[in-house]
Design a protein around this motif. Sequence first.
Motif, PDB file in Angstrom:
ATOM      1  N   ALA A  90       0.859  -1.190   0.026  1.00 38.87           N
ATOM      2  CA  ALA A  90       0.242  -0.096   0.047  1.00 38.87           C
ATOM      3  C   ALA A  90       0.612   1.275  -0.238  1.00 38.87           C
ATOM      4  O   ALA A  90       0.554   2.451  -0.788  1.00 38.87           O
ATOM      5  N   VAL A  91       2.024   1.370   0.837  1.00 32.61           N
ATOM      6  CA  VAL A  91       2.768   2.288   0.734  1.00 32.61           C
ATOM      7  C   VAL A  91       3.429   2.398  -0.834  1.00 32.61           C
ATOM      8  O   VAL A  91       3.581   3.652  -1.215  1.00 32.61           O
ATOM      9  N   PHE A  92       3.957   1.383  -1.289  1.00 31.73           N
ATOM     10  CA  PHE A  92       4.582   1.341  -2.356  1.00 31.73           C
ATOM     11  C   PHE A  92       3.605   1.913  -3.682  1.00 31.73           C
ATOM     12  O   PHE A  92       4.004   2.686  -4.286  1.00 31.73           O
ATOM     13  N   GLN A  93       2.358   1.615  -3.602  1.00 27.67           N
ATOM     14  CA  GLN A  93       1.429   2.302  -4.597  1.00 27.67           C
ATOM     15  C   GLN A  93       1.011   3.673  -4.261  1.00 27.67           C
ATOM     16  O   GLN A  93       0.728   4.417  -5.127  1.00 27.67           O
ATOM     17  N   ALA A  94       1.348   4.201  -2.977  1.00 28.81           N
ATOM     18  CA  ALA A  94       1.099   5.665  -2.868  1.00 28.81           C
ATOM     19  C   ALA A  94       2.337   6.328  -3.487  1.00 28.81           C
ATOM     20  O   ALA A  94       2.105   7.706  -3.689  1.00 28.81           O
ATOM     21  N   ILE A  95       3.313   5.799  -3.803  1.00 32.94           N
ATOM     22  CA  ILE A  95       4.389   6.612  -4.272  1.00 32.94           C
ATOM     23  C   ILE A  95       3.997   6.677  -5.914  1.00 32.94           C
ATOM     24  O   ILE A  95       4.015   5.701  -6.329  1.00 32.94           O
ATOM     25  N   PRO A  96       4.158   7.903  -6.369  1.00 30.92           N
ATOM     26  CA  PRO A  96       4.002   8.014  -7.708  1.00 30.92           C
ATOM     27  C   PRO A  96       4.791   7.180  -8.562  1.00 30.92           C
ATOM     28  O   PRO A  96       6.009   7.329  -8.314  1.00 30.92           O
ATOM     29  N   GLY A  97       4.249   6.731  -9.515  1.00 29.73           N
ATOM     30  CA  GLY A  97       5.151   5.731 -10.433  1.00 29.73           C
ATOM     31  C   GLY A  97       6.213   6.666 -11.104  1.00 29.73           C
ATOM     32  O   GLY A  97       7.230   5.957 -11.350  1.00 29.73           O
ATOM     33  N   ALA A  98       6.029   7.985 -11.855  1.00 29.36           N
ATOM     34  CA  ALA A  98       6.649   8.472 -12.522  1.00 29.36           C
ATOM     35  C   ALA A  98       8.134   8.926 -11.442  1.00 29.36           C
ATOM     36  O   ALA A  98       9.071   8.959 -12.097  1.00 29.36           O
ATOM     37  N   TRP A  99       7.819   8.942 -10.101  1.00 25.93           N
ATOM     38  CA  TRP A  99       8.892   9.322  -9.279  1.00 25.93           C
ATOM     39  C   TRP A  99       9.678   8.083  -8.908  1.00 25.93           C
ATOM     40  O   TRP A  99      10.932   8.069  -9.013  1.00 25.93           O
ATOM     41  N   ARG A 100       9.049   6.990  -8.738  1.00 23.39           N
ATOM     42  CA  ARG A 100       9.712   5.828  -8.190  1.00 23.39           C
ATOM     43  C   ARG A 100      10.491   4.954  -9.438  1.00 23.39           C
ATOM     44  O   ARG A 100      11.422   4.347  -9.287  1.00 23.39           O
ATOM     45  N   ASP A 101       9.983   5.229 -10.726  1.00 22.71           N
ATOM     46  CA  ASP A 101      10.545   4.716 -11.881  1.00 22.71           C
ATOM     47  C   ASP A 101      11.536   5.706 -12.414  1.00 22.71           C
ATOM     48  O   ASP A 101      11.595   5.572 -13.841  1.00 22.71           O
ATOM     49  N   SER A 102      12.078   6.535 -11.936  1.00 25.26           N
ATOM     50  CA  SER A 102      13.308   7.383 -12.277  1.00 25.26           C
ATOM     51  C   SER A 102      14.302   7.224 -11.822  1.00 25.26           C
ATOM     52  O   SER A 102      14.715   6.603 -10.572  1.00 25.26           O
ATOM     53  N   ARG A 103      15.520   7.764 -12.073  1.00 26.15           N
ATOM     54  CA  ARG A 103      16.792   7.745 -11.771  1.00 26.15           C
ATOM     55  C   ARG A 103      16.995   7.983 -10.302  1.00 26.15           C
ATOM     56  O   ARG A 103      17.600   7.571  -9.299  1.00 26.15           O
ATOM     57  N   CYS A 153      -7.807  -9.727   8.964  1.00 24.14           N
ATOM     58  CA  CYS A 153      -9.109  -9.554   8.454  1.00 24.14           C
ATOM     59  C   CYS A 153      -9.375  -8.168   7.891  1.00 24.14           C
ATOM     60  O   CYS A 153      -9.907  -8.233   6.810  1.00 24.14           O
ATOM     61  N   ALA A 154      -8.983  -7.285   8.483  1.00 23.01           N
ATOM     62  CA  ALA A 154      -8.963  -5.921   8.204  1.00 23.01           C
ATOM     63  C   ALA A 154      -8.442  -5.545   6.852  1.00 23.01           C
ATOM     64  O   ALA A 154      -8.902  -5.075   5.792  1.00 23.01           O
ATOM     65  N   ALA A 155      -7.009  -6.003   6.676  1.00 26.54           N
ATOM     66  CA  ALA A 155      -6.220  -5.827   5.508  1.00 26.54           C
ATOM     67  C   ALA A 155      -6.779  -6.690   4.294  1.00 26.54           C
ATOM     68  O   ALA A 155      -6.983  -6.333   3.361  1.00 26.54           O
ATOM     69  N   TYR A 156      -7.276  -8.038   4.769  1.00 23.80           N
ATOM     70  CA  TYR A 156      -7.971  -8.675   3.482  1.00 23.80           C
ATOM     71  C   TYR A 156      -9.146  -8.068   3.034  1.00 23.80           C
ATOM     72  O   TYR A 156      -8.936  -7.742   1.821  1.00 23.80           O
ATOM     73  N   PHE A 157     -10.047  -7.186   4.013  1.00 26.88           N
ATOM     74  CA  PHE A 157     -11.234  -6.817   3.404  1.00 26.88           C
ATOM     75  C   PHE A 157     -10.660  -5.446   2.699  1.00 26.88           C
ATOM     76  O   PHE A 157     -11.478  -4.770   1.802  1.00 26.88           O
ATOM     77  N   TYR A 158      -9.588  -4.804   3.115  1.00 25.13           N
ATOM     78  CA  TYR A 158      -9.237  -3.435   2.536  1.00 25.13           C
ATOM     79  C   TYR A 158      -8.868  -3.718   1.092  1.00 25.13           C
ATOM     80  O   TYR A 158      -8.951  -3.156   0.441  1.00 25.13           O
ATOM     81  N   GLN A 159      -7.707  -4.824   1.024  1.00 31.01           N
ATOM     82  CA  GLN A 159      -7.438  -5.020  -0.359  1.00 31.01           C
ATOM     83  C   GLN A 159      -8.257  -5.626  -1.389  1.00 31.01           C
ATOM     84  O   GLN A 159      -8.227  -5.027  -2.472  1.00 31.01           O
ATOM     85  N   ASP A 160      -9.211  -6.085  -0.871  1.00 29.96           N
ATOM     86  CA  ASP A 160     -10.214  -6.592  -1.589  1.00 29.96           C
ATOM     87  C   ASP A 160     -11.145  -5.480  -2.195  1.00 29.96           C
ATOM     88  O   ASP A 160     -11.719  -5.403  -3.435  1.00 29.96           O
ATOM     89  N   GLN A 164      -7.539  -5.422  -5.184  1.00 26.21           N
ATOM     90  CA  GLN A 164      -6.033  -6.121  -5.280  1.00 26.21           C
ATOM     91  C   GLN A 164      -6.003  -7.679  -4.906  1.00 26.21           C
ATOM     92  O   GLN A 164      -6.360  -7.778  -3.544  1.00 26.21           O
ATOM     93  N   HIS A 165      -6.043  -8.294  -5.788  1.00 27.33           N
ATOM     94  CA  HIS A 165      -6.427  -9.949  -5.580  1.00 27.33           C
ATOM     95  C   HIS A 165      -5.060 -10.518  -4.924  1.00 27.33           C
ATOM     96  O   HIS A 165      -5.284 -11.427  -4.206  1.00 27.33           O
TER      97      HIS A 165
END
Length: 191
Positions: A90-103, A153-160, A164-165
């Motif tokens: 969830a933290v990883f997805q919060a980081i913008p892709g353009a930023w984490r996929d840069s030098r 259980c909370a994480a499971y329902f949040y991911q659902d 996020q499968h």
Amino acid sequence: MAGIEPNSLALALFAAAFAACCLSFFTLVGMFPPSARPQSIAGVAGAALVLANLALLVILLAGVALFAHQMLRWTSVVVVGGLIFLFIPAVFQAIPGAWRDSRSGLAVLGLVQIAALALLLSPLQGITASQRSMPMPFPIKTALSIIVLLVACAAYFYQDSIGQHGPKIAIMVLAPFMVIAMWIFPEVTRK
């Protein structure tokens, strides 16, 4: 807290370093194979950054494992490490892709890994040394098991709920493993 893990400072250091490991893992796994790398990381400089981060990740992972083995109870490592591994996506997805996929993003990731290594090698280790002769009391272990299952259980329902499968299945498998491991595996005591 002393009944769960008497070495709370070491547990906090482990959590920070293992979170850096997991964040690095999820970032770097998207960089392989080389043909899957974003255009901003293509080329020799980008490949060097990826390989440097990969080397830092291996060193950091070995350091975290050694630190956990020497300083913490097995149950604490399994529960805290499992929860970190479940929630870092969830933290990883919060980081913008353009930023984490840069030098620059990979350079910052390398600095984060170096900082985590510095934490593990810091003078704080001397403060965290303590005797662990008493096993975790039964009521605390029971309460911790219930808390882990409720959080799972909370994480499971949040991911659902966010569609996020994969992480949902990982939670379903890892949470019971954490609880079973806490009850089956003996606690390590140091003399």
